[in-house]
Every structure is written in C-alpha cells, then in structure tokens.
Design an enzyme around this catalytic site. Structure first.
Site, PDB file in Angstrom:
ATOM      1  N   GLU A 189       9.433  15.122  16.244  1.00 45.45           N
ATOM      2  CA  GLU A 189       9.753  15.160  14.823  1.00 45.45           C
ATOM      3  C   GLU A 189       8.786  16.128  14.126  1.00 45.45           C
ATOM      4  O   GLU A 189       7.573  15.927  14.175  1.00 45.45           O
ATOM      5  CB  GLU A 189       9.611  13.765  14.219  1.00 45.45           C
ATOM      6  N   CYS A 227      13.311  11.248   7.029  1.00 47.31           N
ATOM      7  CA  CYS A 227      13.288  10.634   8.364  1.00 47.31           C
ATOM      8  C   CYS A 227      14.581  10.904   9.118  1.00 47.31           C
ATOM      9  O   CYS A 227      14.590  10.997  10.327  1.00 47.31           O
ATOM     10  CB  CYS A 227      13.008   9.150   8.246  1.00 47.31           C
ATOM     11  N   GLU A 246      10.375   0.992  10.070  1.00 49.82           N
ATOM     12  CA  GLU A 246      11.305   2.114   9.865  1.00 49.82           C
ATOM     13  C   GLU A 246      10.533   3.364  10.224  1.00 49.82           C
ATOM     14  O   GLU A 246       9.607   3.760   9.513  1.00 49.82           O
ATOM     15  CB  GLU A 246      11.742   2.190   8.397  1.00 49.82           C
ATOM     16  N   LYS A 275       0.846  -1.199   0.000  1.00 48.71           N
ATOM     17  CA  LYS A 275       0.000   0.000   0.000  1.00 48.71           C
ATOM     18  C   LYS A 275       0.881   1.249   0.000  1.00 48.71           C
ATOM     19  O   LYS A 275       1.608   1.513   0.955  1.00 48.71           O
ATOM     20  CB  LYS A 275      -0.895   0.058   1.239  1.00 48.71           C
TER      21      LYS A 275
HETATM   22  P1  NAD Z   1       2.274   7.712   8.481  1.00 45.95           P
HETATM   23  O1  NAD Z   1       2.725   6.863   9.592  1.00 45.95           O
HETATM   24  O2  NAD Z   1       1.195   8.671   8.702  1.00 45.95           O
HETATM   25  O3  NAD Z   1       1.810   6.820   7.251  1.00 45.95           O
HETATM   26  C1  NAD Z   1       2.652   5.842   6.679  1.00 45.95           C
HETATM   27  C2  NAD Z   1       1.799   4.820   5.967  1.00 45.95           C
HETATM   28  O4  NAD Z   1       1.006   4.125   6.928  1.00 45.95           O
HETATM   29  C3  NAD Z   1       0.817   5.402   4.958  1.00 45.95           C
HETATM   30  O5  NAD Z   1       0.753   4.545   3.838  1.00 45.95           O
HETATM   31  C4  NAD Z   1      -0.485   5.388   5.734  1.00 45.95           C
HETATM   32  O6  NAD Z   1      -1.621   5.325   4.906  1.00 45.95           O
HETATM   33  C5  NAD Z   1      -0.342   4.126   6.551  1.00 45.95           C
HETATM   34  N1  NAD Z   1      -1.176   4.059   7.752  1.00 45.95           N
HETATM   35  C6  NAD Z   1      -1.677   5.078   8.492  1.00 45.95           C
HETATM   36  N2  NAD Z   1      -2.406   4.600   9.524  1.00 45.95           N
HETATM   37  C7  NAD Z   1      -2.367   3.257   9.444  1.00 45.95           C
HETATM   38  C8  NAD Z   1      -2.918   2.200  10.222  1.00 45.95           C
HETATM   39  N3  NAD Z   1      -3.667   2.435  11.300  1.00 45.95           N
HETATM   40  N4  NAD Z   1      -2.662   0.931   9.852  1.00 45.95           N
HETATM   41  C9  NAD Z   1      -1.896   0.664   8.777  1.00 45.95           C
HETATM   42  N5  NAD Z   1      -1.363   1.608   7.991  1.00 45.95           N
HETATM   43  C10 NAD Z   1      -1.576   2.901   8.322  1.00 45.95           C
HETATM   44  O7  NAD Z   1       3.605   8.417   7.975  1.00 45.95           O
HETATM   45  P2  NAD Z   1       3.760   9.471   6.804  1.00 45.95           P
HETATM   46  O8  NAD Z   1       3.197  10.759   7.291  1.00 45.95           O
HETATM   47  O9  NAD Z   1       3.288   8.914   5.515  1.00 45.95           O
HETATM   48  O10 NAD Z   1       5.349   9.567   6.689  1.00 45.95           O
HETATM   49  C11 NAD Z   1       6.109  10.350   7.532  1.00 45.95           C
HETATM   50  C12 NAD Z   1       6.749   9.505   8.624  1.00 45.95           C
HETATM   51  O11 NAD Z   1       7.502   8.442   8.055  1.00 45.95           O
HETATM   52  C13 NAD Z   1       7.739  10.282   9.434  1.00 45.95           C
HETATM   53  O12 NAD Z   1       7.574  10.003  10.801  1.00 45.95           O
HETATM   54  C14 NAD Z   1       9.089   9.772   8.962  1.00 45.95           C
HETATM   55  O13 NAD Z   1      10.121   9.908   9.871  1.00 45.95           O
HETATM   56  C15 NAD Z   1       8.780   8.361   8.658  1.00 45.95           C
HETATM   57  N6  NAD Z   1       9.754   7.794   7.722  1.00 45.95           N
HETATM   58  C16 NAD Z   1      10.681   6.905   8.198  1.00 45.95           C
HETATM   59  C17 NAD Z   1      11.620   6.367   7.347  1.00 45.95           C
HETATM   60  C18 NAD Z   1      12.626   5.375   7.852  1.00 45.95           C
HETATM   61  O14 NAD Z   1      13.150   4.640   7.052  1.00 45.95           O
HETATM   62  N7  NAD Z   1      12.892   5.320   9.125  1.00 45.95           N
HETATM   63  C19 NAD Z   1      11.637   6.706   6.001  1.00 45.95           C
HETATM   64  C20 NAD Z   1      10.683   7.610   5.542  1.00 45.95           C
HETATM   65  C21 NAD Z   1       9.741   8.134   6.435  1.00 45.95           C
END
Ligand code: NAD
Ligand code: MN
Length: 500
Positions: free
Chosen positions: A400, A303, A269, A193
């Site tokens: 963050e 991130c 991650e 997804k």
């Molecule tokens: P998010 O956690 O809001 O969403 C990430 C994904 O999870 C999306 O596809 C979203 O639709 C899905 N999601 C949301 N709620 C869910 C649930 N209850 N069950 C299953 N899936 C769900 O994050 P974001 O806003 O898309 O991305 C930003 C975050 O990602 C930041 O915190 C950033 O640090 C982190 N990030 C980490 C890395 C890493 O490798 N450590 C890399 C990129 C981004």
C-alpha cells in the site's frame, strides 16, 4: 491552561475568524496534558506550524477512563433511555450542520484535502453518519428465544462500557463519526485518540459535543502519539473494547496489546491494495473517470484507493490514452482554490514514504508514464503518477503506497484477472467495470474483498457495511453491522416453574 487556536480563513468559499481551545477533552473540560507538553499541527501546503495542541499521556488516558467509567455508571449506558441518547446525538448533528463550513475548512487546512471535497464528502458524510446512528439509539433490541413453557429466555444487547477508539489522518472527522456514532447509540462511553497529524476537527467536535449537552465523560478525546497514548488505550485494563482504523502494521500491535492486557474486544479497519478491473466492454469514458477518482481522489490517501488498475487487452490502448489525458488535466494546488482537485500529501513523512515507493518502482524497472516527482517547491505535493511495465514481484504492485500512485496492468481474460486481483494480502475493496451483468456479478463475487463496486469506485453509505477481508481488517463498520461491535449480548433465563 491549554492554548487557543485562532485562524482567519479568507478563502472564496469560507471567510471567517475561527478560535477555539485546543486542550485534551476529559470529563467535559478542556485541559492540559499531564506533562504539559504539546504537539505542533502542520499545514501540509507549506510545512508551517498552524498551532499546537495539548499532548495526552498514558496518565491522561487513565483520567479519561475514570471519567468515562463514572459517566457510564451514572449518566449514560443503561442509565439513560435510548431516546435521550438519540436526542443528544441529533443536537450534535444540528451543530455540525451549523458549523459545517468551519469543519471543512479546518480539515482542509490541517489535512490538505480540498475544501470542496471536505465539505461534500467528509463533513456531509460525518453528519449523515451521526444522524443515522442517532436513529438507532432507541432501537437497540434483544430477542426472546422460545425454549420451554416453564422458562422465559431473552437476550439483552447491553452497552459494553468504556470503549477506546484510535483513528487515522486521512479522513479525520469521518473516521471519528464512524467510531462515535455506533458507540454512543449503543450507550458506551468513549476515549478517542485522533491522529497526531490531524487533531483539529476532533477537538472542534468536542466543543460541539459539549454545546450539545452530552454529560461530562461520555466522550473524551486525547490527542497524542501512537506508541504512548495510543498504546495506553489498546493495553488499558479498564477499556473493554478497542476500535482501530489505520495501517495493518499498527493494527497488529493493537491486537497484541489487547491480547496481552485484558483480552479486550478488537475491531480493525486496515489498509488495502484494491484492484480496479476494466473489461473490454466497459463504458470507457465512465471507466476512465471513475478510475481517476478511484486512485487520485484524496491524493491517493484512501484505504480503498484503486491502486492496481487492470485493463483488458482489447481496450487497453484507448483506455491508456484517455486515462493519461484525464490525469494530466487534474489541477494540483491550494486546497482552498475552487478548481483544485488535489492538494498536498498530509505530512513530510508520508511525502518521503511515497517518493521512496516511486523510486523503488523506477529502480525495479517499471516505467513512469506520468508524474513520478514532486509538484512545486514547497509543501508536500506529489504529481499523480502512473506506472506501467510492472510485474507482481514489485513493491509498487504489492504494498500500500497511500499516495497518488497507481500501476496499470494489461490482462487477457476473467480467470487471469481474478487470479492477479486476489494476489495480495489485502482484501478491502475491489471494482469492476463492464456492461455485462453476468460478468459483473461473477467477478464481484469471486473477488476477495469486503466491498465490491460495479461500475463505480469509492462509494460509501452510512447504512452499508464496510470492512476488510484478509489482512484488511476484522469486523464491519457502518450500518447495523457496527452495532454488534458495541453491544455485549447477555442471555437471561427466567425459571417459570421448573422444580429441582
Ligand atoms: P497508522 O496506523 O500509522 O496510525 C493510525 C492511528 O494509530 C494513529 O492515531 C496513530 O497515532 C495510532 N498508532 C500508531 N502506533 C500505535 C500504537 N503502537 N498503538 C496504538 N496506536 C497507535 O495509520 P495512518 O498513517 O494514520 O493512516 C493510514 C492507514 O490507515 C493506511 O494504511 C490506510 O489504509 C488505513 N485506513 C484504513 C481505513 C479502513 O477503514 N480500512 C480507513 C482509513 C485509513
Ligand atoms: Mn496537519
């Protein structure tokens, strides 16, 4: 019938008409979601709708899981030699290369990152990643363990089965590559997804996956919302592993869902609040350039963004002056203009979230040295923002922000800075700038982070492990480390004559 996205790109670097079907990709076909609903895709440069894409539902996740299981049991997994998986992945690499500019343009349009960065980092890195894992596909091996002479024992690194993958919007294509690369190399089938905010490159990739000739059901991609489609993946009884990249908040939910359902294997991650430490003896010009890149690249939506910049007192004033000048010179604007460094934040939600962090910093008494407000009148642009006068209790120091906002903190000595740098619940990355080798290595080793950069920031390679300490995650992506996320180890004991 799922709708078709058509767009005429007319940028200096990319002029072309692009057109493709935006359905869910299940069992090798582009289809509507079960509820016939769609999700609008927004251009963050102006807030306007670009197109709409099919919305997946939990029922569609079931269909995708069925297809993925059927493929795993017939045309993939242990039924296909690694060399064949490698060949298909290499074909995908060739198609990504052929369409690299288009992929970069789609990423720039949908996410707001600049075309140049998208082309040179996101797309180039994704191609490199799939190529790297294509090389692994025929090199997955177990071991033979010496036990006794009347027994042969060995371990097999079998694929796990159907794996779920949930990715964020900040590096949409690259996170897809990091996920499907090792999964496919090891012989798993995938239900992925993308983020609802940036589905276009993942959908375009499905067209390339189909063209490359992957058997139907090996890769299934469903755009959908987190609490419906995402949750259906993480709580699915017939998905044996879930890999997630995103926020720590959602990471916790993924782990709970996995625990409540079938105890599926989980890798996470998550977020960060990475320290960037600049000692008195650093090459100041380089430290400034990297610090700017560390926080403001990708609009702070990285991130590993170096969002807490610690500068030693002897160099502080000079660093501050140059850091301000360099930040002032960053060009903000149209992601397709050749000299733009920073485009818009990805969405209105993120824009508002970042602005509220800026307000909270101001209210808590921190000083805005530069920025602190929106840029322009339309779209989701925020000026690069530098805060000083902060203390560790402030939200802008602890949480963050995921935007172009940093805090600048003066420090005295090594002990002092390591304590402050580690004073966070995150542990994704850290950087240190110094010319002193002992100090560089000592500091790098004492920082609690999955990645430590010395005299650089935000540097990644497909063959180098990446992941977080503490609440920044579980498990490692990239390199051969990621292969362990996608194999189930089976020990086989063969009796060669031991009588009962
Ligand atoms: P998010 O956690 O809001 O969403 C990430 C994904 O999870 C999306 O596809 C979203 O639709 C899905 N999601 C949301 N709620 C869910 C649930 N209850 N069950 C299953 N899936 C769900 O994050 P974001 O806003 O898309 O991305 C930003 C975050 O990602 C930041 O915190 C950033 O640090 C982190 N990030 C980490 C890395 C890493 O490798 N450590 C890399 C990129 C981004
Ligand atoms: Mn978008």
């Amino acid at each position: 019938m799922p709708s078709t996205f058509t767009h005429e790109f007319n940028a200096p670097a990319f002029k072309a008409k692009v057109s493709f079907n935006t359905g869910l990709f299940i069992n090798g076909q582009f289809v509507d979601g079960s509820d016939n609903t769609t999700i609008d895709v927004i251009n963050p440069t102006n807030g306007k709708v670009i197109t709409s894409v099919s919305e997946g539902t939990p029922k569609d996740v079931d269909l995708a899981v069925d297809a993925a299981h059927a493929a795993f049991d017939t045309t993939w997994g242990l039924h296909t030699p690694g060399a064949q998986r490698s060949r298909l992945m290499s074909k995908l690499v060739a198609l990504m290369e052929k369409n690299a500019d288009e992929l970069a343009a789609l990423e720039a349009l949908d996410n707001g990152k600049t075309f140049n960065w998208a082309r040179n980092i996101d797309v180039a890195g994704s191609i490199d990643c799939i190529r790297y894992y294509a090389g692994w596909a025929d090199k997955i091996t177990g071991q033979v363990q010496e036990t006794t002479e009347d027994k042969l024992t060995y371990s097999r690194h079998e694929p796990i089965g159907v794996v779920g993958q949930i990715i964020p919007w900040n590096f949409p294509l690259l996170m897809m590559a990091w996920k499907i690369g090792p999964a496919l190399a090891c012989g798993n089938t995938v239900v992925l997804k993308p983020s609802e905010f940036t589905p276009l490159t993942a959908i375009r990739m499905c067209h390339l996956i189909k063209e490359a000739g992957f058997p139907p059901g090996v890769v299934n991609v469903l755009t959908g919302y987190g609490n419906t489609t995402g949750n259906a993946i993480s709580s699915h009884m017939r998905i044996e592993k879930v890999a997630f990249t995103g926020s720590t908040l959602v990471g916790r939910k993924i782990m709970e869902a996995a625990a409540r359902s079938n105890l599926k294997n989980v890798t996470l991650e998550l977020g960060g609040k990475s320290p960037n430490i600049i000692f008195d003896d650093a090459d100041i010009e380089q430290a400034v350039n990297w610090a700017v890149f560390g926080i403001f690249w990708n609009h702070g939506q990285t991130c590993t963004a170096g969002s807490r910049i610690f500068v030693q007192e002897g160099i502080y004033d000079e660093f501050f002056k140059r850091f301000m000048e360099k930040t002032q010179s960053l060009k903000i604007g149209d992601p397709f203009a050749p000299d733009t460094f920073q485009g818009p934040q990805v969405s209105e939600i993120q824009f508002n979230r970042i602005m509220s962090y800026i307000e909270s910093g101001k209210a808590a008494g921190a000083k805005v040295e530069i920025g602190g407000e929106r840029h322009g009148s339309e779209g989701y642009f925020i000026k690069p923002t530098i805060f000083t006068n902060v203390d560790p209790s402030m939200k802008i120091v602890q949480e963050e922000i995921f935007g172009p906002v940093c805090v600048l903190i003066k420090f005295k000595d090594e002990e002092d800075v390591i304590k402050q740098a580690n004073d966070t619940l995150y542990g994704l990355a850290a950087a240190v700038f110094t010319q002193d080798l002992n100090r560089a290595l000592n500091t790098a080793h004492r920082l609690k982070a999955g990645t430590a950069w010395i005299n650089c920031v935000n540097s990644f390679n497909s063959n180098v492990p990446f992941g977080g300490f503490k609440q920044s995650g579980i498990g490692r992506e990239c390199g051969d480390y990621a292969l362990t996320n996608y194999t189930a180890v089976k020990a086989v004991h063969v009796n060669l004559g031991h009588k009962m």
